[in-house]
Design a protein around this motif. Structure first.
Motif, short mmCIF file in Angstrom:
data_model
loop_
_atom_site.label_atom_id
_atom_site.label_comp_id
_atom_site.label_asym_id
_atom_site.label_seq_id
_atom_site.Cartn_x
_atom_site.Cartn_y
_atom_site.Cartn_z
N GLU A 82 25.19 -3.63 68.57
CA GLU A 82 25.76 -4.98 68.47
C GLU A 82 24.75 -5.99 68.99
N VAL A 94 32.65 -9.63 67.15
CA VAL A 94 32.75 -8.18 66.98
C VAL A 94 34.05 -7.66 67.59
N ASP A 95 34.44 -8.18 68.75
CA ASP A 95 35.70 -7.77 69.36
C ASP A 95 36.87 -8.02 68.43
N SER A 99 36.08 -4.18 66.31
CA SER A 99 36.27 -3.25 67.41
C SER A 99 37.04 -2.00 66.98
N LEU A 102 34.66 0.30 65.03
CA LEU A 102 33.68 0.92 65.92
C LEU A 102 34.31 2.03 66.76
N ILE A 113 27.58 4.05 69.69
CA ILE A 113 27.85 2.62 69.59
C ILE A 113 27.30 1.92 70.82
N ARG A 115 27.39 -1.58 72.58
CA ARG A 115 28.01 -2.91 72.60
C ARG A 115 27.14 -3.88 73.37
#
Length: 312
Positions: A82, A94-95, A99, A102, A113, A115
């Protein structure tokens, strides 16, 4: 909505301020103002058409739930990274949008992943940074957009108004063992993403924007020394509608190679479609000009999270 980062950042990314000023009143080109409804409707229709086209080519397509997904996520080997956004208005993207996807991929166990770190308290990225581009490049941790060169372990990026020195340091710390991150020399005071600087069409063949970089700069990267490097042979035409806002006519290079023999391009880029035939590549023309207004084209508007076969 239009981006709501500080004025310094917005000015750094706008190429033709006179062009934008023509649309200030008509389209409310200012922070926290929504894009015109007809523009969004056109974008939705184009993206649905793109999803259908990809599925017909055998790709599994997920939902489109944010602006330009390749801005925020990149896949290097079996790792999804990310990007820490330089635009404050996109820090939760992205959240909110990915999310769930992911988490599902992480459960499979074969995907790592990474973050992005969260910023707590005051974001000092724009404090006392001096000249616009140099200052933004050297300030806080943010970075978007790079190219991973096929069949190699080299990732090529460029410094810009959304990819800083700290952002590159972050990426180098996140890529899997054995990968390297190299920086291409680019001449562009309004640079954002690398998609309109270089376009790898297939293994051994790369098209570059002669206004932004050069064959000499590209040859400095050992991974490209044996490649066929071609300057984009046409002058893209400017257009008035749909308005481009912070993007520009060189989005014609923001194409998406889906195999060694096929590339997705905007349907009005007829010259490009005819030109790539000489390399044994079939251009698949699709409408995407409304999406251009939001901030990108085919490469920006897609992100491949799971890959099979060669490193890409």
């Amino acid at each position: 909505m239009f981006k709501s980062s500080p004025l310094l950042m917005r000015r750094a990314c706008v190429r033709d301020r006179s062009y934008v000023s023509l649309h200030v009143q008509r389209f409310r080109f200012r922070p926290k103002s929504p894009f015109p409804e007809k523009l969004l409707e056109g974008s939705d229709a184009e993206l649905n058409f793109l999803a259908d086209a990809l599925e017909k080519e055998g790709y599994q397509v997920g939902g489109y739930t944010a602006a330009m997904p390749r801005d925020s996520l990149m896949t290097v080997g079996n790792t999804i990274i990310e990007a820490p956004f330089s635009w404050g208005s996109r820090k939760r993207e992205v959240d909110l949008a990915y999310s769930g996807v992911l988490k599902e991929l992480e459960k499979e166990g074969s995907i790592t992943i990474v973050r992005a770190p969260k910023i707590f308290g005051v974001d000092t990225i724009y404090d006392d940074i001096g000249p616009v581009q140099e200052g933004v490049q050297k300030s806080g941790k943010n970075g978007n957009h790079v190219w991973a060169i096929n069949n190699s372990r080299v990732v090529i990026g460029q410094y810009s108004n959304v990819t800083t020195h700290k952002g590159v340091e972050y990426l180098r710390a996140c890529v899997p063992d054995g990968y390297t991150v190299e920086i291409l020399e680019v001449n562009d005071p309004h640079a954002m993403h690398i998609d309109a600087t270089i376009l790898p069409l297939k293994q051994g063949l790369l098209v570059y924007n002669p206004l932004r970089t050069s064959e000499i700069a590209l040859r400095r990267h050992s991974v490209l020394r044996e490649w066929d490097l071609r300057p984009y042979p046409f002058v893209p035409r400017k257009r008035e509608t749909p308005p481009l806002f912070t993007t520009w006519e060189w989005l014609c290079m923001n194409a998406l190679s889906i195999s060694e023999k096929k590339v997705l391009i905007e349907e009005k880029d007829i010259q490009l479609a005819e030109w790539v035939r000489q390399f044994g590549i079939k251009a698949i023309p699709l409408p995407l000009q409304h999406v251009h207004s939001i901030g990108g084209s085919f490469h920006c508007a897609t992100v491949d999270l799971i890959r099979h076969g060669v490193i890409s």
